[in-house]
Every structure is written in structure tokens, then in C-alpha cells.
Design an enzyme around this catalytic site. Structure first.
Site, PDB file in Angstrom:
ATOM      1  N   ASN A 162      73.573  -0.862  -6.018  1.00  0.00           N
ATOM      2  CA  ASN A 162      73.269   0.382  -5.293  1.00  0.00           C
ATOM      3  C   ASN A 162      71.856   0.546  -4.760  1.00  0.00           C
ATOM      4  O   ASN A 162      71.682   1.490  -4.050  1.00  0.00           O
ATOM      5  CB  ASN A 162      73.433   1.619  -6.281  1.00  0.00           C
ATOM      6  CG  ASN A 162      72.758   1.766  -7.367  1.00  0.00           C
ATOM      7  OD1 ASN A 162      72.660   1.338  -8.736  1.00  0.00           O
ATOM      8  ND2 ASN A 162      71.749   2.478  -7.099  1.00  0.00           N
ATOM      9  N   GLU A 191      74.220  -5.444 -12.733  1.00  0.00           N
ATOM     10  CA  GLU A 191      73.878  -4.422 -11.649  1.00  0.00           C
ATOM     11  C   GLU A 191      72.320  -4.664 -11.445  1.00  0.00           C
ATOM     12  O   GLU A 191      71.617  -4.261 -12.253  1.00  0.00           O
ATOM     13  CB  GLU A 191      74.209  -3.279 -11.787  1.00  0.00           C
ATOM     14  CG  GLU A 191      74.085  -2.053 -11.054  1.00  0.00           C
ATOM     15  CD  GLU A 191      74.654  -0.788 -11.400  1.00  0.00           C
ATOM     16  OE1 GLU A 191      75.703  -0.934 -12.103  1.00  0.00           O
ATOM     17  OE2 GLU A 191      74.145   0.184 -10.698  1.00  0.00           O
ATOM     18  N   LYS A 249      72.429   1.643 -18.893  1.00  0.00           N
ATOM     19  CA  LYS A 249      71.371   2.011 -18.226  1.00  0.00           C
ATOM     20  C   LYS A 249      69.947   1.144 -18.880  1.00  0.00           C
ATOM     21  O   LYS A 249      69.736   1.693 -19.889  1.00  0.00           O
ATOM     22  CB  LYS A 249      71.164   3.408 -17.813  1.00  0.00           C
ATOM     23  CG  LYS A 249      69.651   3.742 -17.177  1.00  0.00           C
ATOM     24  CD  LYS A 249      69.727   3.061 -15.842  1.00  0.00           C
ATOM     25  CE  LYS A 249      70.749   3.255 -14.896  1.00  0.00           C
ATOM     26  NZ  LYS A 249      70.660   2.696 -13.380  1.00  0.00           N
ATOM     27  N   GLU A 291      60.050  -9.361  -4.929  1.00  0.00           N
ATOM     28  CA  GLU A 291      58.980 -10.058  -5.622  1.00  0.00           C
ATOM     29  C   GLU A 291      58.472 -11.229  -4.857  1.00  0.00           C
ATOM     30  O   GLU A 291      59.129 -11.672  -3.987  1.00  0.00           O
ATOM     31  CB  GLU A 291      59.470 -10.531  -6.885  1.00  0.00           C
ATOM     32  CG  GLU A 291      60.391 -11.901  -7.022  1.00  0.00           C
ATOM     33  CD  GLU A 291      60.605 -12.064  -8.349  1.00  0.00           C
ATOM     34  OE1 GLU A 291      61.290 -11.356  -8.925  1.00  0.00           O
ATOM     35  OE2 GLU A 291      60.369 -13.409  -8.743  1.00  0.00           O
ATOM     36  N   ARG A 311      63.423  15.831  -8.497  1.00  0.00           N
ATOM     37  CA  ARG A 311      63.550  15.186  -9.585  1.00  0.00           C
ATOM     38  C   ARG A 311      62.191  14.442  -9.984  1.00  0.00           C
ATOM     39  O   ARG A 311      61.477  13.799  -9.152  1.00  0.00           O
ATOM     40  CB  ARG A 311      64.572  14.054  -9.393  1.00  0.00           C
ATOM     41  CG  ARG A 311      64.833  13.256 -10.795  1.00  0.00           C
ATOM     42  CD  ARG A 311      66.077  12.132 -10.554  1.00  0.00           C
ATOM     43  NE  ARG A 311      66.134  11.406 -11.459  1.00  0.00           N
ATOM     44  CZ  ARG A 311      66.857  10.400 -11.699  1.00  0.00           C
ATOM     45  NH1 ARG A 311      67.925  10.234 -10.809  1.00  0.00           N
ATOM     46  NH2 ARG A 311      66.540   9.497 -12.385  1.00  0.00           N
ATOM     47  N   THR A 326      63.276  -0.747  -4.529  1.00  0.00           N
ATOM     48  CA  THR A 326      62.676  -0.563  -6.138  1.00  0.00           C
ATOM     49  C   THR A 326      63.090   0.845  -6.263  1.00  0.00           C
ATOM     50  O   THR A 326      63.074   1.737  -5.667  1.00  0.00           O
ATOM     51  CB  THR A 326      61.174  -0.586  -5.995  1.00  0.00           C
ATOM     52  OG1 THR A 326      60.656   0.210  -5.477  1.00  0.00           O
ATOM     53  CG2 THR A 326      60.550  -2.087  -5.674  1.00  0.00           C
ATOM     54  N   HIS A 366      78.101   4.233  -7.209  1.00  0.00           N
ATOM     55  CA  HIS A 366      76.910   4.552  -7.875  1.00  0.00           C
ATOM     56  C   HIS A 366      77.340   6.377  -8.239  1.00  0.00           C
ATOM     57  O   HIS A 366      77.800   6.902  -7.285  1.00  0.00           O
ATOM     58  CB  HIS A 366      75.699   4.602  -6.953  1.00  0.00           C
ATOM     59  CG  HIS A 366      74.554   5.126  -7.336  1.00  0.00           C
ATOM     60  ND1 HIS A 366      74.467   6.297  -6.670  1.00  0.00           N
ATOM     61  CD2 HIS A 366      73.429   5.059  -7.947  1.00  0.00           C
ATOM     62  CE1 HIS A 366      73.226   6.684  -6.904  1.00  0.00           C
ATOM     63  NE2 HIS A 366      72.654   6.089  -7.817  1.00  0.00           N
ATOM     64  N   SER A 367      76.295   6.628  -8.948  1.00  0.00           N
ATOM     65  CA  SER A 367      76.278   8.078  -9.278  1.00  0.00           C
ATOM     66  C   SER A 367      74.771   8.366  -9.579  1.00  0.00           C
ATOM     67  O   SER A 367      74.013   7.741 -10.150  1.00  0.00           O
ATOM     68  CB  SER A 367      77.308   8.570 -10.224  1.00  0.00           C
ATOM     69  OG  SER A 367      76.769   8.496 -11.551  1.00  0.00           O
ATOM     70  N   ASN A 368      74.502   9.783  -9.558  1.00  0.00           N
ATOM     71  CA  ASN A 368      73.251  10.458 -10.257  1.00  0.00           C
ATOM     72  C   ASN A 368      74.079  11.649 -10.918  1.00  0.00           C
ATOM     73  O   ASN A 368      75.303  12.057 -10.858  1.00  0.00           O
ATOM     74  CB  ASN A 368      72.523  11.030  -9.188  1.00  0.00           C
ATOM     75  CG  ASN A 368      71.520   9.805  -8.665  1.00  0.00           C
ATOM     76  OD1 ASN A 368      71.464   9.454  -7.661  1.00  0.00           O
ATOM     77  ND2 ASN A 368      70.680   9.312  -9.712  1.00  0.00           N
ATOM     78  N   ASP A 374      72.401  -2.222 -16.145  1.00  0.00           N
ATOM     79  CA  ASP A 374      71.485  -1.958 -14.990  1.00  0.00           C
ATOM     80  C   ASP A 374      70.242  -1.631 -15.120  1.00  0.00           C
ATOM     81  O   ASP A 374      69.993  -0.416 -15.434  1.00  0.00           O
ATOM     82  CB  ASP A 374      72.356  -0.718 -14.339  1.00  0.00           C
ATOM     83  CG  ASP A 374      71.627  -0.552 -12.846  1.00  0.00           C
ATOM     84  OD1 ASP A 374      70.856  -1.298 -12.499  1.00  0.00           O
ATOM     85  OD2 ASP A 374      72.149   0.848 -12.311  1.00  0.00           O
ATOM     86  N   ASP A 428      78.143   4.620  -2.654  1.00  0.00           N
ATOM     87  CA  ASP A 428      78.149   5.964  -3.187  1.00  0.00           C
ATOM     88  C   ASP A 428      78.458   6.967  -2.011  1.00  0.00           C
ATOM     89  O   ASP A 428      77.879   6.665  -0.956  1.00  0.00           O
ATOM     90  CB  ASP A 428      76.808   6.707  -3.677  1.00  0.00           C
ATOM     91  CG  ASP A 428      76.728   8.048  -4.315  1.00  0.00           C
ATOM     92  OD1 ASP A 428      77.616   8.656  -3.778  1.00  0.00           O
ATOM     93  OD2 ASP A 428      75.988   8.248  -5.149  1.00  0.00           O
ATOM     94  N   LYS A 446      78.707   1.247 -18.830  1.00  0.00           N
ATOM     95  CA  LYS A 446      77.567   0.490 -18.126  1.00  0.00           C
ATOM     96  C   LYS A 446      76.187   0.961 -18.935  1.00  0.00           C
ATOM     97  O   LYS A 446      76.339   2.144 -19.425  1.00  0.00           O
ATOM     98  CB  LYS A 446      77.507   0.986 -16.785  1.00  0.00           C
ATOM     99  CG  LYS A 446      76.111   1.274 -16.177  1.00  0.00           C
ATOM    100  CD  LYS A 446      76.375   1.527 -14.786  1.00  0.00           C
ATOM    101  CE  LYS A 446      74.940   2.166 -14.027  1.00  0.00           C
ATOM    102  NZ  LYS A 446      75.109   2.143 -12.815  1.00  0.00           N
ATOM    103  N   ASN A 503      67.899  -1.728 -13.026  1.00  0.00           N
ATOM    104  CA  ASN A 503      67.476  -1.190 -11.768  1.00  0.00           C
ATOM    105  C   ASN A 503      66.269  -1.873 -11.000  1.00  0.00           C
ATOM    106  O   ASN A 503      65.294  -1.468 -10.633  1.00  0.00           O
ATOM    107  CB  ASN A 503      66.720   0.574 -11.901  1.00  0.00           C
ATOM    108  CG  ASN A 503      68.113   1.326 -11.876  1.00  0.00           C
ATOM    109  OD1 ASN A 503      68.319   2.054 -12.869  1.00  0.00           O
ATOM    110  ND2 ASN A 503      68.864   1.491 -10.589  1.00  0.00           N
TER     111      ASN A 503
HETATM  112  O1  GKR Z   1      70.373   8.679 -13.633  1.00  0.00           O
HETATM  113  O2  GKR Z   1      68.237   7.961 -13.832  1.00  0.00           O
HETATM  114  C1  GKR Z   1      69.397   7.991 -13.539  1.00  0.00           C
HETATM  115  C2  GKR Z   1      69.913   6.646 -12.734  1.00  0.00           C
HETATM  116  O3  GKR Z   1      68.968   5.478 -13.060  1.00  0.00           O
HETATM  117  C3  GKR Z   1      70.184   6.841 -11.256  1.00  0.00           C
HETATM  118  O4  GKR Z   1      68.873   7.588 -10.762  1.00  0.00           O
HETATM  119  C4  GKR Z   1      70.462   5.707 -10.695  1.00  0.00           C
HETATM  120  O5  GKR Z   1      70.292   5.759  -9.377  1.00  0.00           O
HETATM  121  O6  GKR Z   1      72.353   5.507 -11.903  1.00  0.00           O
HETATM  122  C5  GKR Z   1      71.765   4.999 -10.753  1.00  0.00           C
HETATM  123  C6  GKR Z   1      71.919   3.511 -10.612  1.00  0.00           C
HETATM  124  O7  GKR Z   1      72.944   3.097 -11.024  1.00  0.00           O
HETATM  125  O8  GKR Z   1      70.980   2.863 -10.299  1.00  0.00           O
HETATM  126 MG    MG Z   2      72.431   1.150 -10.387  1.00  0.00          MG
END
Ligand code: GKR
Ligand code: MG
Length: 447
Positions: free
Chosen positions: A291, A262, A209, A268, A423, A101, A341-343, A237, A315, A207, A239
Site C-alpha cells: 500500500n 507486505e 503489523k 535505499e 495523527r 517510507t 489497505h486500511s487505517n 507488514d 484503498d 496480518k 512498512n
Molecule cells: O494503523 O498504524 C497503522 C498502520 O500502520 C497504518 O498507518 C498503515 O497505513 O495499515 C497501514 C498499512 O498497512 O501500511
Molecule cells: Mg501496509
């Protein structure tokens, strides 16, 4: 036997910070700043090697604590040095949980500090041997340019959090810089975001979010994006925010719209995210990327056994540089797909992504990057550029980039001035919804 390669004479760990927009995710709203850690290695040949990784005190301390294991070591033995660090790292049970999660406080456990050192070592090794870093990974350089995707976010109105110092770029001459700090919460505004990004960087793939608004509303945004970019590969994505039932309902009608989805689901009803995703894949004809459910080899074993994923966004800061390219080789041989993946990150990570992308065999999916939200805050004298959707691999040894020390010192001063180095996406979120708390199954603006 006489060691012939240079010796590491100095290792510096420099925590840095930069500015961000009020980007929305399942975890809440991005704060006005983000943090990273830099590793700078110097060797006896006079070369400098650099690496960048996840920010915060936890990762910073992990790096500082291993300086004695790195300094004085011959470059040629870098794998042994990394192995000693990797095995010696004291990892708590919490660290093994991964991010089934999207609990942002756990991300620092998934990232492994030592991979920033690996990056700096590879940079030095490339300079010693006179080849770009990608030549040292896997089967060496597979391509000259690496495709990146346009990472779209819903963005909230920063004036609702007047005490938080979000940047204002209204007077910038660059249309994207002006736009990226404004509110964008509707399908129309997200399409405008994508168009502006395409204009500046030439992206073909996007992509979105998710995990922000109701799933149906987010799918309307994805449909609007596909309409605006009929040739584009669009993915979403959330998440892991959707239940299995909801994910199937939302994604089935999108089989001809999305290129892949994604992390649509998470754990669950007593089933792990790997099991739930395998059921999702049985029900919906869409490739699935992750990711979250495979962030190390043991998790990947179970994910692969269940056929739970098609695209692993490995990543290098989770898997290591050699590790992610090894994953790329394996996926390619198995008929699966590699990506990253990235941040939020600086340009050093962008340069490093390009090198692993260049070494990944087969047909990787366009790589994630948050850089577009940070572009301009360069820590390098020669930041990579995204043109026509691609980054060109520099014809230079190692990472092929040089630090801008003035900028690094400025970013370090910003880090030191921050109230917290970790963060925390709930902080800004609470200005939008008082008392807001993270719920892995509720889009952040749905309360
Ligand atoms: O930048 O908040 C964000 C993203 O949600 C990141 O924290 C994720 O780890 O980009 C990421 C993802 O693809 O899940
Ligand atoms: Mg992701």
C-alpha cells in the site's frame, strides 16, 4: 433535455474522533484517539448519502472548500462533479511523493478527500436506482459476502503514558474488548490476540503489523501464529523497515509460513522502493503486497513495469471507489491480486469496504480493517458485522446503512475537544522512549 435525477440540496462535512489502543507501528504508538471526516449529502428525493475518510484539518478543509461545487448538482452528473473537484484540487509537490517510507504526516496527501464525496454520491445513486452500491461499480456485484482479515498489532502498556486517556475496558463482558486495551508485546500474547479475534469474528487470515521489534523477533511471532493456525494465511507488514539484505534474510526461511509479505523493503541507496522490491521478489519466493509503493496510477505503471508487486492494496480512499474496482479488474486480468489497505476507521468505512470488495472480480485477498480495535464505537444504527470472517452485503440500496446522529454528534464533540486533529504517533511513543524520533529504517522499539 430535462434532468430527471434528484438534485443535491445539502452537503455537510463533519469531523469526528474515536478511541484507540496503544497500537505499535514503525511510526510509533497510536494515540488514545483517531480522527476521521464524514460527508453527508442530502438530495431532493429525501435521501441521505454518506462517506467517511481520513481525519484532520487538511482533509476537512479540502472537503469544505468544494461544497459549492456539489450543492445544487444533479445526482446523475456526479462523475462530472468529482472530475471537476479532482482536477481542481491544488496538490503540492509534497502530495505527489506517496508513502514510499511510512511518514505518517504524508498520509493525508495520499488520501484524496473527494473519494468521501464519491462514496456519498454512490450511496445516493444506489438509493435512486434501488440497487446496492456494488452493482454500480465495475462489472457489478461479484459476491454476496466479503472476507476480512484479523489485523494484529503489538500493543504497549498504556499505563506508561498516564496522561494519555486510553480507554480501559477491563470490566467489559466481551473477552475481545477486555483484551484489546492490554499490553501484548510477545509472540504468546499476539497468538492469544489472534485466538480471541478468531473466536469473536471467525477470521481465517491474519496480518501482523511489524516494524516494532527486531525482524527476527517478529518472524518468531509469525511462526507462532502459523503454528496456532496451520490452515490460516499469515502475513507481516513492517512498512518498509527492513533493508533489502535484511528482508531477504528474514523472509527466505518463511516461504512456507507466510502467505505473502507486505512492504518488506523501502527505498535505499539511491534506488526507489519499486526497484528495491523488484530485487526482493527476484530473491524470495513469496508474493509481495503493497500500500506504499503504488498509491496512484503513475506509480503503479512503474511498479508493474518492474514486476515489483503481486498484490495491490488499493484503498478506495487513495484510489477512489471506481478507481479501486478498476484496479481490481486490471489485476485480475493480469493474474495479480487485489486487496485493500486500511487505517483506523468507523463503521461507515467498513460498510464501504464491503461494497468495493463485493465488486472486485476474481479472487481478492481478505481485506484489511482496523475496525476490530474500534468495534462498539458505532456511528451507524446498523453497523456491518464480521461473522465467520466475512461481511454480508446488505440487501438494501446504496451503502445500505443509516447514521446514528446521536453517536455522530458525540464523536464530533470528542473531535472538538482534542488538542490536535492530526495523527502523531511520536506523542505516545515518547512516554516509552524519551526523545524518540521516527526513523523509517528502525523498528519503533529498537533504539
Ligand atoms: O494503523 O498504524 C497503522 C498502520 O500502520 C497504518 O498507518 C498503515 O497505513 O495499515 C497501514 C498499512 O498497512 O501500511
Ligand atoms: Mg501496509
Amino acid at each position: 433535455m430535462k434532468e430527471q435525477t434528484p438534485v443535491i440540496t445539502d452537503m455537510q462535512v463533519i469531523p469526528v474522533a474515536g478511541y484507540d489502543s496503544m497500537l505499535m507501528t514503525l511510526s510509533g504508538a497510536h494515540a488514545p484517539w483517531f480522527t476521521r471526516n464524514l460527508v453527508v449529502l442530502k438530495d431532493s428525493a429525501g435521501h441521505t448519502g454518506i462517506g467517511e475518510i481520513h481525519g484532520g484539518d487538511y482533509t476537512c478543509q479540502a472537503l469544505v472548500s468544494v461544497i459549492p461545487l456539489v450543492q445544487g448538482q444533479p445526482l446523475a452528473r456526479y462523475r462530472a462533479v468529482l472530475d471537476r473537484i479532482h482536477r481542481g484540487a491544488s496538490r503540492s509537490a509534497e502530495e505527489g511523493e506517496g508513502i514510499q517510507t511510512l511518514d505518517i504526516s504524508k498520509l493525508k496527501f495520499v488520501v484524496k478527500a473527494e473519494w468521501a464525496i464519491e462514496c456519498a454520491f454512490l450511496d445516493l445513486m444506489g438509493q435512486y436506482l434501488g440497487v446496492p452500491m456494488c452493482e454500480l461499480l465495475g462489472n457489478g456485484k461479484q459476491r454476496d459476502r466479503v472476507e476480512m482479515l484479523g489485523y494484529l498489532f503489538y500493543v504497549s502498556d498504556k499505563s506508561k503514558a498516564p496522561e494519555l486517556p486510553y480507554l480501559e475496558e477491563a470490566s467489559s463482558l466481551d473477552p475481545w474488548f477486555r483484551l484489546r486495551r492490554q499490553e501484548m508485546l510477545t509472540a504468546e500474547r499476539v497468538v492469544e490476540q489472534a485466538q480471541c479475534l478468531q473466536e469473536k469474528y471467525g477470521f481465517r487470515n491474519f496480518k501482523l503489523k511489524g516494524g516494532v521489534l527486531e525482524g527476527e523477533t517478529e518472524m518468531e511471532t509469525a511462526q507462532a501464529l502459523k503454528k496456532a493456525f496451520p490452515e490460516g494465511r499469515i502475513n507481516i507488514d513492517p512498512n518498509g523497515a527492513w533493508s533489502l539484505e535484511e528482508a531477504i534474510r528474514l523472509c527466505r526461511p518463511m516461504e512456507n509460513v507466510l502467505a505473502y509479505v507486505e512492504d518488506p523493503t523501502g527505498p535505499e541507496a539511491g534506488y526507489s522502493s519499486r526497484e528495491v522490491m523488484a530485487e526482493f521478489k527476484n530473491a524470495v519466493r513469496l508474493p509481495v503486497a503493497t500500500n506504499m509503493l503504488a498509491t496512484d496510477w503513475r506509480q503503479f505503471y512503474h511498479a508493474a513495469a518492474l514486476k515489483a508487486v503481486d498484490i495491490v492494496l488499493a484503498d478506495p480512499h487513495f484510489w477512489g471507489f471506481e478507481g479501486t474496482v478498476c484496479m481490481a479488474q486490471l489485476l485480475n486480468d493480469w493474474g495479480l491480486t487485489w486487496g485493500s489497505h486500511s487505517n483506523n476507521h468507523f463503521d461507515i468505512t467498513l460498510a464501504a469496504f464491503a461494497q468495493v470488495g463485493a465488486a472486485a472480480p476474481g479472487n481478492p485477498t481478505a481485506l484489511d480493517t482496523h475496525w476490530i480495535w474500534q468495534d462498539g464505537q458505532n456511528l451507524l444504527q446498523d453497523a456491518p458485522e464480521i461473522r465467520d470472517g466475512y461481511i454480508q452485503i446488505p440487501d438494501k440500496p446504496g451503502l445500505g446503512v443509516t447514521l446514528n446522529w446521536e453517536r455522530v454528534e458525540e464523536a464530533h464533540r470528542l473531535y472538538q475537544s482534542l488538542p490536535s486533529h492530526d495523527r502523531d504517533d511520536a506523542l505516545a511513543m515518547q512516554y516509552l522512549i524519551p526523545g524518540w524520533k521516527f526513523d523509517p529504517k528502525k523498528p519503533c522499539l529498537v533504539r
